[in-house]
Design a protein around this motif. Structure first.
Motif, PDB file in Angstrom:
ATOM      1  N   ASP A  69     -86.737  46.431  16.520  1.00 14.22           N
ATOM      2  CA  ASP A  69     -87.267  46.381  15.398  1.00 14.22           C
ATOM      3  C   ASP A  69     -86.976  47.742  14.710  1.00 14.22           C
ATOM      4  O   ASP A  69     -86.854  49.205  14.933  1.00 14.22           O
ATOM      5  CB  ASP A  69     -88.436  46.785  15.017  1.00 14.22           C
ATOM      6  N   LEU A  70     -85.798  47.767  14.040  1.00 15.42           N
ATOM      7  CA  LEU A  70     -84.635  48.441  13.144  1.00 15.42           C
ATOM      8  C   LEU A  70     -85.903  49.416  12.538  1.00 15.42           C
ATOM      9  O   LEU A  70     -85.121  51.195  12.435  1.00 15.42           O
ATOM     10  CB  LEU A  70     -83.435  48.239  12.341  1.00 15.42           C
ATOM     11  N   ASN A  71     -86.478  49.146  12.479  1.00 10.75           N
ATOM     12  CA  ASN A  71     -87.715  50.604  11.589  1.00 10.75           C
ATOM     13  C   ASN A  71     -88.387  51.153  12.967  1.00 10.75           C
ATOM     14  O   ASN A  71     -88.746  52.466  12.495  1.00 10.75           O
ATOM     15  CB  ASN A  71     -88.838  49.705  10.659  1.00 10.75           C
ATOM     16  N   SER A  72     -88.085  50.789  13.543  1.00 10.96           N
ATOM     17  CA  SER A  72     -88.614  52.143  14.514  1.00 10.96           C
ATOM     18  C   SER A  72     -87.478  52.728  15.884  1.00 10.96           C
ATOM     19  O   SER A  72     -86.614  52.121  15.416  1.00 10.96           O
ATOM     20  CB  SER A  72     -89.953  51.606  16.175  1.00 10.96           C
ATOM     21  N   LEU A  73     -87.764  54.183  16.001  1.00  8.88           N
ATOM     22  CA  LEU A  73     -87.447  55.042  17.402  1.00  8.88           C
ATOM     23  C   LEU A  73     -87.531  54.383  18.527  1.00  8.88           C
ATOM     24  O   LEU A  73     -86.904  55.151  19.070  1.00  8.88           O
ATOM     25  CB  LEU A  73     -87.685  56.357  16.731  1.00  8.88           C
ATOM     26  N   SER A  74     -87.918  53.688  17.951  1.00  6.35           N
ATOM     27  CA  SER A  74     -88.533  53.250  19.827  1.00  6.35           C
ATOM     28  C   SER A  74     -86.877  52.304  20.497  1.00  6.35           C
ATOM     29  O   SER A  74     -86.452  51.571  19.969  1.00  6.35           O
ATOM     30  CB  SER A  74     -89.742  52.586  20.664  1.00  6.35           C
ATOM     31  N   GLY A  75     -86.789  52.915  21.939  1.00  2.20           N
ATOM     32  CA  GLY A  75     -85.424  52.056  22.184  1.00  2.20           C
ATOM     33  C   GLY A  75     -84.312  52.151  21.865  1.00  2.20           C
ATOM     34  O   GLY A  75     -83.504  50.806  21.565  1.00  2.20           O
ATOM     35  N   LYS A  76     -83.769  53.105  21.392  1.00  2.24           N
ATOM     36  CA  LYS A  76     -82.635  53.381  20.504  1.00  2.24           C
ATOM     37  C   LYS A  76     -81.733  54.630  21.080  1.00  2.24           C
ATOM     38  O   LYS A  76     -82.407  55.217  21.865  1.00  2.24           O
ATOM     39  CB  LYS A  76     -83.032  53.729  19.256  1.00  2.24           C
ATOM     40  N   ILE A  77     -80.237  54.914  20.313  1.00  4.82           N
ATOM     41  CA  ILE A  77     -79.459  55.814  20.156  1.00  4.82           C
ATOM     42  C   ILE A  77     -79.705  56.117  19.376  1.00  4.82           C
ATOM     43  O   ILE A  77     -79.019  55.706  17.565  1.00  4.82           O
ATOM     44  CB  ILE A  77     -78.001  56.168  20.655  1.00  4.82           C
ATOM     45  N   LEU A  78     -80.025  57.360  18.966  1.00  2.27           N
ATOM     46  CA  LEU A  78     -79.843  57.973  17.223  1.00  2.27           C
ATOM     47  C   LEU A  78     -78.837  58.767  17.583  1.00  2.27           C
ATOM     48  O   LEU A  78     -78.012  59.559  18.223  1.00  2.27           O
ATOM     49  CB  LEU A  78     -81.551  59.041  17.517  1.00  2.27           C
ATOM     50  N   ARG A  79     -78.353  59.514  16.033  1.00  2.61           N
ATOM     51  CA  ARG A  79     -77.412  60.516  15.480  1.00  2.61           C
ATOM     52  C   ARG A  79     -77.629  60.829  14.708  1.00  2.61           C
ATOM     53  O   ARG A  79     -78.210  59.669  13.329  1.00  2.61           O
ATOM     54  CB  ARG A  79     -76.253  59.677  15.690  1.00  2.61           C
ATOM     55  N   ILE A  80     -78.540  62.609  15.341  1.00  2.00           N
ATOM     56  CA  ILE A  80     -78.445  62.530  13.533  1.00  2.00           C
ATOM     57  C   ILE A  80     -77.648  64.278  13.515  1.00  2.00           C
ATOM     58  O   ILE A  80     -76.806  64.183  14.356  1.00  2.00           O
ATOM     59  CB  ILE A  80     -79.766  63.810  14.110  1.00  2.00           C
ATOM     60  N   ILE A 109     -79.235  62.702   7.874  1.00  2.22           N
ATOM     61  CA  ILE A 109     -79.321  61.809   8.950  1.00  2.22           C
ATOM     62  C   ILE A 109     -77.536  61.583   8.135  1.00  2.22           C
ATOM     63  O   ILE A 109     -77.159  61.482   7.528  1.00  2.22           O
ATOM     64  CB  ILE A 109     -79.707  60.610   8.505  1.00  2.22           C
ATOM     65  N   PRO A 110     -76.906  61.378   9.414  1.00  2.00           N
ATOM     66  CA  PRO A 110     -75.149  61.324   8.647  1.00  2.00           C
ATOM     67  C   PRO A 110     -74.965  60.322   8.065  1.00  2.00           C
ATOM     68  O   PRO A 110     -75.650  59.086   7.700  1.00  2.00           O
ATOM     69  CB  PRO A 110     -74.944  61.241  10.385  1.00  2.00           C
ATOM     70  N   GLU A 111     -74.297  60.820   6.890  1.00  2.00           N
ATOM     71  CA  GLU A 111     -74.011  59.323   5.838  1.00  2.00           C
ATOM     72  C   GLU A 111     -73.328  58.284   5.742  1.00  2.00           C
ATOM     73  O   GLU A 111     -73.434  57.088   5.926  1.00  2.00           O
ATOM     74  CB  GLU A 111     -73.049  60.846   4.307  1.00  2.00           C
ATOM     75  N   ASP A 112     -72.313  58.428   7.828  1.00  2.00           N
ATOM     76  CA  ASP A 112     -71.765  57.065   7.832  1.00  2.00           C
ATOM     77  C   ASP A 112     -72.287  56.763   9.048  1.00  2.00           C
ATOM     78  O   ASP A 112     -71.667  56.076  10.424  1.00  2.00           O
ATOM     79  CB  ASP A 112     -70.300  58.111   8.745  1.00  2.00           C
ATOM     80  N   ASN A 113     -73.617  56.920   9.374  1.00  2.00           N
ATOM     81  CA  ASN A 113     -74.486  55.999  10.360  1.00  2.00           C
ATOM     82  C   ASN A 113     -74.641  54.326   9.990  1.00  2.00           C
ATOM     83  O   ASN A 113     -74.518  53.879   9.165  1.00  2.00           O
ATOM     84  CB  ASN A 113     -76.241  56.431  10.543  1.00  2.00           C
ATOM     85  N   PRO A 114     -74.547  53.700  10.937  1.00  2.00           N
ATOM     86  CA  PRO A 114     -74.476  52.171  10.746  1.00  2.00           C
ATOM     87  C   PRO A 114     -75.395  51.804   9.571  1.00  2.00           C
ATOM     88  O   PRO A 114     -75.233  50.665   9.625  1.00  2.00           O
ATOM     89  CB  PRO A 114     -74.420  51.827  11.865  1.00  2.00           C
ATOM     90  N   PHE A 115     -76.853  52.069  10.055  1.00  2.00           N
ATOM     91  CA  PHE A 115     -77.894  51.959   9.156  1.00  2.00           C
ATOM     92  C   PHE A 115     -77.931  52.678   7.872  1.00  2.00           C
ATOM     93  O   PHE A 115     -78.600  53.864   7.933  1.00  2.00           O
ATOM     94  CB  PHE A 115     -78.603  51.001   9.991  1.00  2.00           C
ATOM     95  N   ASN A 116     -78.094  51.886   6.575  1.00  2.00           N
ATOM     96  CA  ASN A 116     -78.580  53.349   5.298  1.00  2.00           C
ATOM     97  C   ASN A 116     -79.749  53.804   5.501  1.00  2.00           C
ATOM     98  O   ASN A 116     -81.486  53.307   5.927  1.00  2.00           O
ATOM     99  CB  ASN A 116     -78.588  51.904   4.516  1.00  2.00           C
ATOM    100  N   ASN A 117     -79.884  55.554   5.354  1.00  2.00           N
ATOM    101  CA  ASN A 117     -81.119  55.648   5.790  1.00  2.00           C
ATOM    102  C   ASN A 117     -81.518  56.215   6.894  1.00  2.00           C
ATOM    103  O   ASN A 117     -82.843  56.548   6.971  1.00  2.00           O
ATOM    104  CB  ASN A 117     -81.274  55.980   4.134  1.00  2.00           C
ATOM    105  N   SER A 118     -81.163  55.729   8.052  1.00  2.00           N
ATOM    106  CA  SER A 118     -81.704  55.890   9.695  1.00  2.00           C
ATOM    107  C   SER A 118     -80.813  56.304  10.402  1.00  2.00           C
ATOM    108  O   SER A 118     -79.742  56.512  10.252  1.00  2.00           O
ATOM    109  CB  SER A 118     -81.947  54.226   9.870  1.00  2.00           C
ATOM    110  N   PRO A 119     -81.692  57.296  10.978  1.00  2.23           N
ATOM    111  CA  PRO A 119     -81.152  58.043  12.167  1.00  2.23           C
ATOM    112  C   PRO A 119     -80.282  57.088  13.718  1.00  2.23           C
ATOM    113  O   PRO A 119     -79.219  57.179  14.395  1.00  2.23           O
ATOM    114  CB  PRO A 119     -82.119  58.836  12.664  1.00  2.23           C
ATOM    115  N   VAL A 120     -80.450  55.889  13.464  1.00  2.00           N
ATOM    116  CA  VAL A 120     -80.844  54.850  14.575  1.00  2.00           C
ATOM    117  C   VAL A 120     -78.985  54.273  14.741  1.00  2.00           C
ATOM    118  O   VAL A 120     -78.256  54.205  13.446  1.00  2.00           O
ATOM    119  CB  VAL A 120     -81.491  53.112  14.232  1.00  2.00           C
TER     120      VAL A 120
END
Length: 363
Positions: free
Chosen positions: A183-194, A200-211
């Protein structure tokens, strides 16, 4: 404390004749372990640590998290009696005060980051704290990322700054029956990048998401090679521990895939069956120690510190250090030495009267 023991001839801690490792494409039996030369040594820097979890090294200090909420400091090869901080953490088997990372400019801004499990209204959560320290004491602590779903057993918990000066975080699933890692809306089971302030970095792969990537079960260690490739080690459910090459926006399959087999997901680089419980990993870039392979991996169930070349596969895996019980984390010092912590007081090991220990491998 200045105890020295030779790596050579340390007793091999576990019988591996029954252990089989598999690769998605080419199953290979585990090779016999070997030791480095007699000129390599282990120095015990600290003893009687309680459930240590992660290590961070600065110019003149070593910081170790203890699961029950303490940040311990080793300075001038001495474990300081007073902790840098005592944080209120949840008392669960595989949660508490877990990962620690130092800001790339730590020597001037004194910022460090920790990953911790806490309980609120009978619900387990994880959060990232940004801590300012001065003279080994906490000055301020600010939550920069919160409400990461928590668990009694699978919180992930590593945090490391990457070559891009972004903070990477490994989070676990809340249970093996949960589909939150998909689930992209959950922070569970992820690698996050902040960013270093939690934004949230502007070049993250999903818009406005730390995932950064998804489909992970229980990530334990992260490192980058000299080409900037990102690798993560993670626990499987009693088998199928994985080493994954992480790419932005990719899905690594949990719980629908373990290791490989589904074209919708990324295949693991390496797969271990049965489990060896990988811990911290690093790409060794120093010159002080002479290793045949570049990657170094801690292993708890297999009770070894290994060298391993992911390009060469499982046939390259050899033991650097054994005979100290469960090995939780490994990091590289600025002088090219390695720092290692054991994990014998975590409830799954067999501690001796001086466990747990922080050790330094050097020449």
């Amino acid at each position: 404390m200045d105890k020295k023991i030779q790596i050579a001839a340390i007793a091999f801690a576990i019988v591996f004749s029954v252990l089989v490792l598999t690769s998605p494409n080419d199953p290979i039996p585990l090779p016999e372990p070997n030791s480095n030369s007699d000129s390599d040594f282990v120095t015990v820097l600290a003893e009687n640590l309680t459930k240590p979890r992660a290590i961070a090294v600065s110019d003149d200090r070593i910081f170790v998290t203890e699961k029950d909420g303490l940040i311990r400091v080793i300075q001038n090869n001495t474990l300081l009696e007073s902790p840098l901080a005592t944080l209120r953490t949840a008392d669960v088997f595989d949660g508490g005060l877990l990962g620690i990372a130092l800001h790339p400019n730590f020597s001037t801004n004194h910022l460090m980051y920790v990953f911790m499990t806490y309980e609120e209204n009978d619900i387990l959560w994880n959060k990232i704290l940004q801590i300012t320290e001065s003279e080994n004491k906490l000055v301020t602590a600010e939550t920069i990322l919160d409400k990461i779903p928590g668990s009694s057993f699978t919180n992930g918990g590593f945090i490391k700054f990457g070559p891009d000066n972004k903070l990477y975080v490994g989070t676990g699933t809340v249970s093996d029956a949960s589909h939150l890692p998909q689930d992209l809306n959950s922070l569970s089971g992820k690698i996050l990048r902040i960013n270093d302030d939690g934004t949230i970095p502007e070049d993250n792969p999903f818009n406005n998401s730390p995932v950064y990537s998804l489909g992970h079960r229980n990530p334990q260690g992260i490192t980058w090679d000299d080409s900037g490739n990102l690798f993560v080690a993670e626990f499987g459910p009693e088998k199928n521990d994985e080493i994954n090459l992480i790419q932005a926006g990719k899905n690594y399959g949990w719980p629908e895939q373990q290791c490989s087999g589904n074209e919708k997901f990324e295949d693991a680089v390496l797969c271990y069956d049965p489990s060896i419980e990988p811990g911290g990993i690093l790409y060794y870039s120093g010159e002080s120690l002479d290793f045949e392979s570049s990657f170094i991996m801690a292993s708890m169930r297999a009770a070894n510190l290994y060298q391993l070349d992911f390009d060469e596969g499982l046939s390259s895996q050899k033991s650097i250090l054994s005979g100290i019980g469960r090995v939780r984390d490994v990091v590289q010092g600025q002088d090219g030495s390695l720092y290692v912590i054991t994990s014998n007081t975590d409830g799954k090991g067999f501690p001796d009267s001086m466990d747990d220990k922080l050790l330094r491998i050097l020449k």
